[in-house]
Design an enzyme around this catalytic site. Structure first.
Site, short mmCIF file in Angstrom:
data_model
loop_
_atom_site.label_atom_id
_atom_site.label_comp_id
_atom_site.label_asym_id
_atom_site.label_seq_id
_atom_site.Cartn_x
_atom_site.Cartn_y
_atom_site.Cartn_z
N THR A 197 0.90 -1.18 -0.02
CA THR A 197 -0.01 0.02 0.06
C THR A 197 0.72 1.21 0.02
O THR A 197 2.07 1.26 0.55
CB THR A 197 -0.87 -0.09 1.22
OG1 THR A 197 -1.76 -1.07 1.26
CG2 THR A 197 -1.60 1.36 1.42
N ARG A 225 -13.45 -8.02 0.13
CA ARG A 225 -12.50 -7.90 1.08
C ARG A 225 -12.02 -6.30 1.20
O ARG A 225 -11.69 -6.02 0.19
CB ARG A 225 -11.70 -8.77 1.18
CG ARG A 225 -10.52 -8.54 2.44
CD ARG A 225 -9.45 -7.74 1.93
NE ARG A 225 -8.39 -7.91 3.00
CZ ARG A 225 -7.30 -7.05 3.20
NH1 ARG A 225 -7.07 -6.16 2.15
NH2 ARG A 225 -6.35 -6.99 3.96
N1 ASP Z 1 -2.86 -2.79 4.19
C1 ASP Z 1 -3.40 -3.24 3.03
C2 ASP Z 1 -4.56 -3.97 3.35
O1 ASP Z 1 -4.68 -4.80 4.03
C3 ASP Z 1 -2.29 -3.94 2.44
C4 ASP Z 1 -0.93 -3.55 2.42
O2 ASP Z 1 -0.62 -2.56 2.74
O3 ASP Z 1 0.03 -4.55 2.19
O4 ASP Z 1 -5.47 -4.15 2.30
#
Ligand code: ASP
Length: 337
Positions: A197, A225
């Site tokens: 992210t 999700r």
């Molecule tokens: N935090 C994000 C999610 O759970 C993914 C990530 O940052 O790796 O969708």
């Protein structure tokens, strides 16, 4: 001066941070304006944000401009266009944005729109609401002039079809770091990044803070999700009186402790950004140490004086900083060494 002493303490352009970490101050010097972002690819986002900040522009504008960089980058498989789809082959995106006054907007599970961060900003500015999801978010975006696009690139479609052969649904620790050491090259051969992210935080020359967070979430997730990233308080929180925080990693575990809000609250109690991030990671680790060993979570924080810090569960987390004195990627300290 600062840059020079920083370089003296560097190896191959990366800082030696150990001595600073013990003091809980990190490399931060209270700089304004400044922008910081998660992961190595945050550097390109910061560069775009910096164009606005260095011209005395508003932090909120810098956040939106910065976040749009990875959103448009086809080689980035975890944000925006080109992001890996869910297990049904649909690219669903999550994003949120927040300013120093508590104004915020979020879109969750939106499809066909390349820049969810901009839709989130419009939710904040043009509606009485904070969150729009799925079809409602798409309808709102189309009504406001956004173009409907196919976000599933041939590369990502191929990766999804390969994944379907085994359909093994498991987040992989730090695959992000391996993948994005050479951002221009895109994927490392054979790697699959399950999650990642961009969280981006900025303080402008007027002393105003803003933040944004945008992601395609976990690769091959269940349809519908949503992780922490678009959840205000979990993936992002900004309080102009104190500071801002954002997160990356397995979102379910960040939601369980409303992580970014907690980081800001620890800063409110007088902790440095680094210590505040560390305290939240420690809480997550102590809650279930066996689970914590298998996942990655990283927090990034910026206070309203321009001091920053970060801390992750696992090695391999990195973040990018851009200010008048720094344009660097820093390896984050971690709970598991
Ligand atoms: N935090 C994000 C999610 O759970 C993914 C990530 O940052 O790796 O969708």
């Amino acid at each position: 001066m600062f840059r020079r002493s920083f370089l003296r303490n560097s190896v191959m352009g990366l800082p030696l941070i150990g001595s600073e970490l013990g003091k809980g101050t990190f490399l931060s010097k209270g700089q304004k304006p400044i922008v910081i972002s998660t992961w190595d690819f945050g550097k390109a986002a910061n560069a775009e944000a910096w164009k606005i900040l260095s011209a005395k522009g508003r932090a909120l504008d810098a956040i939106e401009a910065g976040a749009k960089v990875p959103e448009a980058d086809e080689s980035n498989k975890t944000v925006g266009y080109g992001g890996y789809p869910d297990r049904d082959g649909r690219v669903t995106l999550d994003a949120c944005i927040m300013d120093e006054k508590g104004n915020c907007g979020s879109v969750m599970c939106i499809e066909h729109i390349k820049h969810p961060i901009s839709v989130a900003r419009l939710v904040m500015e043009k509606t009485p609401h904070v969150i729009l999801v799925g079809d409602g978010a798409l309808q709102f975006a189309l009504e406001n002039g956004f173009k409907k696009e196919n976000l599933l690139t041939p590369d990502s479609e191929k990766a999804w079809k390969d994944w379907l052969k085994k359909a093994n649904y498991e987040p992989v620790i730090n695959i992000e770091n391996k993948t994005y050491n050479s951002p221009k090259d895109g994927q490392m051969p054979g790697s699959i990044d399950n999650h990642d992210t961009i969280g981006i935080l900025a303080l402008d020359s007027n002393g105003n803070l803003s933040g944004g967070c945008t992601t395609s979430g976990m690769a091959f997730k269940m349809h519908g999700r949503v992780g922490d990233s678009p959840v205000i308080g979990a993936g992002l929180f900004v309080d102009g009186e104190i500071g801002a925080a954002t997160s990356t990693g397995v979102g379910e575990e960040v939601i369980r402790c409303v992580g970014s809000h907690l980081v800001v609250e620890y800063m409110r109690q007088g902790n440095s950004p680094y210590d505040a991030c560390k305290k939240v990671v420690e809480r997550i680790a102590k809650r279930d140490i066996e689970k914590a060993k298998k996942i990655q979570i990283g927090f990034l924080a910026l206070d309203n004086k321009g001091n920053y810090g970060a801390y992750a569960l696992q090695k391999g987390f990195s973040f990018a900083v851009r200010s008048e004195h720094e344009e660097i990627v820093i390896p984050g300290d971690s709970y598991f060494k």
